[in-house]
Design a protein around this motif. Structure first.
Motif, mmCIF file in Angstrom:
data_model
loop_
_atom_site.group_PDB
_atom_site.id
_atom_site.type_symbol
_atom_site.label_atom_id
_atom_site.label_comp_id
_atom_site.label_asym_id
_atom_site.label_seq_id
_atom_site.Cartn_x
_atom_site.Cartn_y
_atom_site.Cartn_z
ATOM 1 N N PRO A 263 -1.892 17.661 -3.140
ATOM 2 C CA PRO A 263 -2.317 16.344 -2.645
ATOM 3 C C PRO A 263 -1.253 15.707 -1.741
ATOM 4 N N TYR A 264 0.000 15.871 -2.097
ATOM 5 C CA TYR A 264 1.052 15.272 -1.289
ATOM 6 C C TYR A 264 1.103 15.909 0.109
ATOM 7 N N ALA A 265 0.963 17.254 0.155
ATOM 8 C CA ALA A 265 0.960 17.937 1.461
ATOM 9 C C ALA A 265 -0.281 17.555 2.267
ATOM 10 N N ALA A 266 -1.388 17.327 1.576
ATOM 11 C CA ALA A 266 -2.614 16.916 2.277
ATOM 12 C C ALA A 266 -2.419 15.537 2.908
ATOM 13 N N VAL A 267 -1.733 14.648 2.200
ATOM 14 C CA VAL A 267 -1.444 13.323 2.756
ATOM 15 C C VAL A 267 -0.593 13.462 4.016
ATOM 16 N N MET B 236 0.845 -1.204 0.000
ATOM 17 C CA MET B 236 0.000 0.000 0.000
ATOM 18 C C MET B 236 0.877 1.249 0.000
ATOM 19 N N ASN B 237 0.651 2.173 -0.934
ATOM 20 C CA ASN B 237 1.411 3.421 -0.861
ATOM 21 C C ASN B 237 0.757 4.339 0.169
ATOM 22 N N GLN B 238 1.410 5.486 0.428
ATOM 23 C CA GLN B 238 0.899 6.292 1.550
ATOM 24 C C GLN B 238 -0.447 6.942 1.239
ATOM 25 N N PHE B 239 -0.744 7.176 -0.042
ATOM 26 C CA PHE B 239 -2.070 7.696 -0.395
ATOM 27 C C PHE B 239 -3.135 6.663 -0.012
ATOM 28 N N GLU B 240 -2.862 5.425 -0.364
ATOM 29 C CA GLU B 240 -3.826 4.365 -0.067
ATOM 30 C C GLU B 240 -3.960 4.139 1.439
ATOM 31 N N SER B 241 -2.815 4.188 2.142
ATOM 32 C CA SER B 241 -2.916 3.906 3.576
ATOM 33 C C SER B 241 -3.660 5.023 4.310
#
Ligand SMILES: [Zn+2]
Length: 195
Positions: free
Chosen positions: A72-76, A1-6
């Protein structure tokens, strides 16, 4: 699972919306923070949101990135921090009033983030629609305070540890953080009355 998915697996829309101060009804409806919404027209499903008023839609990462104006990356990264996902450290209590931690920087960051959340919601909710419209006091407050709050958070969260410490010390010494946290407490009591 990548960090977006997790992140998506760990936090649903409702949890994120409530964590960031929105009031969500039992059937998952909330006032849309992305347009001037008087009656709840946004539906929060388990893994996506949809606004019947303005058509905004997406997953929990889209929601967070739009709410705080982040990539999106900062939101993650924000979701991971705020919900303590995949990290050794505890999630930040958000907001904290009852027992201010000894750590001044953490306290300042929590209080400023909570204020930032209100300001960003006001900026969207009370935005004048026409050039001649009267300026809502909440909108005026948001426009005035946002640059300062963002700057202080940059100082507190940046790589310059000395600057972060001095910023926190000054904010606490001059009583700004205490005043702000009292103001926020009143705001959240008002919100609860309205909910
Ligand atoms: Zn909307």
């Amino acid at each position: 699972m990548n960090q977006f998915e997790s992140v998506k697996a760990a936090v649903n829309l409702r949890q994120a919306a409530e964590h960031y101060g929105l009031t969500v009804s039992r059937n998952g409806m909330t006032c849309c923070p992305f347009h001037k919404d008087q009656h709840p027209s946004m539906k929060l499903n388990e893994d996506y949101f949809y606004c019947f008023g303005c058509g905004a839609s997406g997953d929990v990462i889209d929601f967070t990135s739009r709410l705080f104006g982040l990539s999106p990356y900062a939101a993650v990264r924000k979701l991971k921090t705020d919900f303590g996902i995949g990290a050794e450290h505890e999630p930040l209590p958000f907001p904290i009033y009852a027992e201010p931690p000894r750590d001044r920087e953490r306290l300042c960051i929590c209080v400023l983030r909570d204020y930032l959340r209100h300001l960003r919601i006001w900026q969207l909710r009370y935005r004048p629609e026409e050039p001649g419209d009267p300026i809502h006091p909440r909108f005026a407050e948001a426009m005035k305070a946002l640059p300062t709050v963002n700057h202080l958070l940059d100082c507190l969260l940046g790589n310059d540890l000395l600057l972060a410490r001095q910023t926190a010390e000054a904010l606490c010494r001059e009583g700004h953080i205490r005043q702000l946290s009292e103001y926020l407490k009143i705001l959240s009591e008002k919100e609860r009355e309205c909910a």
